[in-house]
Design a protein around this motif. Sequence first.
Motif, PDB file in Angstrom:
ATOM      1  N   ILE A 149       0.991  -1.188   0.074  1.00 38.20           N
ATOM      2  CA  ILE A 149       0.055  -0.007   0.070  1.00 38.20           C
ATOM      3  C   ILE A 149       0.945   1.340   0.076  1.00 38.20           C
ATOM      4  O   ILE A 149       0.351   2.442   0.294  1.00 38.20           O
ATOM      5  CB  ILE A 149      -0.939  -0.034   1.160  1.00 38.20           C
ATOM      6  CG1 ILE A 149      -0.080   0.200   2.532  1.00 38.20           C
ATOM      7  CG2 ILE A 149      -1.964  -1.191   1.108  1.00 38.20           C
ATOM      8  CD1 ILE A 149      -0.987   0.389   3.727  1.00 38.20           C
ATOM      9  N   TYR A 166      -0.091   4.181  -2.217  1.00 41.31           N
ATOM     10  CA  TYR A 166      -1.454   4.790  -1.888  1.00 41.31           C
ATOM     11  C   TYR A 166      -1.230   5.873  -0.578  1.00 41.31           C
ATOM     12  O   TYR A 166      -1.783   6.739  -0.584  1.00 41.31           O
ATOM     13  CB  TYR A 166      -2.409   3.822  -1.597  1.00 41.31           C
ATOM     14  CG  TYR A 166      -2.822   2.671  -2.739  1.00 41.31           C
ATOM     15  CD1 TYR A 166      -3.285   3.200  -3.761  1.00 41.31           C
ATOM     16  CD2 TYR A 166      -2.273   1.526  -2.575  1.00 41.31           C
ATOM     17  CE1 TYR A 166      -3.688   2.359  -4.657  1.00 41.31           C
ATOM     18  CE2 TYR A 166      -2.503   0.627  -3.643  1.00 41.31           C
ATOM     19  CZ  TYR A 166      -3.093   0.779  -4.641  1.00 41.31           C
ATOM     20  OH  TYR A 166      -3.252  -0.009  -5.749  1.00 41.31           O
ATOM     21  N   THR A 206       0.826   8.815  -1.467  1.00 44.82           N
ATOM     22  CA  THR A 206      -0.129   9.903  -2.124  1.00 44.82           C
ATOM     23  C   THR A 206      -0.309  11.070  -1.176  1.00 44.82           C
ATOM     24  O   THR A 206      -0.072  12.229  -1.760  1.00 44.82           O
ATOM     25  CB  THR A 206      -1.346   9.279  -2.466  1.00 44.82           C
ATOM     26  OG1 THR A 206      -1.066   8.310  -3.508  1.00 44.82           O
ATOM     27  CG2 THR A 206      -2.217  10.525  -3.262  1.00 44.82           C
ATOM     28  N   LEU A 266      -1.484   6.978  -9.533  1.00 41.26           N
ATOM     29  CA  LEU A 266      -2.596   5.973  -9.055  1.00 41.26           C
ATOM     30  C   LEU A 266      -3.195   5.138 -10.068  1.00 41.26           C
ATOM     31  O   LEU A 266      -3.265   3.895 -10.054  1.00 41.26           O
ATOM     32  CB  LEU A 266      -3.585   6.451  -8.054  1.00 41.26           C
ATOM     33  CG  LEU A 266      -2.837   7.105  -6.539  1.00 41.26           C
ATOM     34  CD1 LEU A 266      -3.909   7.974  -5.762  1.00 41.26           C
ATOM     35  CD2 LEU A 266      -2.408   5.941  -5.998  1.00 41.26           C
TER      36      LEU A 266
END
Length: 451
Positions: free
Chosen positions: A104, A107, A110, A189
């Motif tokens: 992850i 993510y 981000t 993404l």
Amino acid sequence: MPCSCGNWRRWIRPLVVVLYISLLLIVLPFCIWELQKSGLGIHNKAWFIAGIFVFMTMPISLWGILQHLVHYTQPELQKPIIRILWMVPIYSLDSWIALKYPRIAIYVDTCRECYEAYVIYNFMTFLLNYLENQYPSLVSMLESQEQQRHLPPLCCCPPWPMGEVLLLRCKLGVLQYTVVRPVTTVIALICQLCEVYDEGNFSSTNAWTYLVIFNNMSQLFAMYCLVLFYRALREELGPIKPVGKFLCVKMVVFVSFWQAVFIALLVKVGIISKERIWDWKSVEAVATGLQDFIICVEMFLAAIAHHYSFTYKPYIQEAEEGSCFDSFMAMWDVSDVRADISEQVRNVGRTVMGRPKKQYFGEAQDDGERSGLLSSGSQDVITEAASNPVSPNGQYQGLGRTLTPHSVSAPAGLSSALWDEGYEAGLEETPEEERTNQTKEPVEADLIVIT
């Protein structure tokens, strides 16, 4: 009546300390249990060591934020400072989570990358708010100064005219990065979901390479505009010591970016190869984990630097007002960012449609518009200072703005002594002269209407 919660400034800091110690007593045993359960591999050792730095970083940063909230006496300056101070906890905690769960990482990173642009924006806002409070005639003063030329590598470009043009272009140069960075992050993404991102691998067939180049160009131009802005107003910004603050922001943003590029080059040349991936599943995962581990260590040093560079001590007042709830909620208010982006969109629209450009400085803004990064609030400050008595030493007067005595700079070619004498003589106007001026105002207004 505001919800002051009694004398909250006395009990809020001990309460936060107790809560943090309680959290530490809960999280630390969990980390030790997780380490024993998963084994003492390289990956888990790195995660545990990074966690030690994270839990040393958090109290330093959170204490600085808390002190600014307790002594929240100048909102227009302390709001961007608080946002900048949040950068260290966000970077540190984000990297620690990504180090533990590599799947992850794209993510959670981000949030870190978007907040990076947000920090640069708030640093520019901090400088502008200070200048607009201290120098209501900032544009006129800047126009009288010597022309500021571009810095390398743009030294061959024609210089931006001093005054409104220079200020507006520096602001837009910073603001463009706050838009570009979130957009490229969303694209990253999407590319990750389509399996064409391939982070950490320099190749013409993946999206990561092109996004890195584009983000780097946007970031460098934003930093260039900040440096140019500082060089043009170096003396005026001197009292707030912006060099140390700028280095804190620049080092965190630049070092985190360029060390990611350097680690990617190590992967490209084979220094980090498949022969030494330890507990990670791929070379790219090793590169990302190494980057996250280094950031966790670096944020401890950054927290110490931020504690001294963005100190709360200049904002301590003897008689402070305001409530705990107002100070806390002001930290999350992002209406100024929304107004600045909206103004930027309208400005681009006016340029495309060929309409006259709006003057951002020196004129009163429309009633329905906020004074943000793209619009000067000097006119509002002058009006407010005239209608409200200025408290001693710029004492806090509510959640909105802090009224401070403005320094009126002398025009070019006029000595400070003569300028001050004329200014004081204007303040000592007799009542008869005031009545005479009041009788003249309607006549002048009629003449203006006839014209």
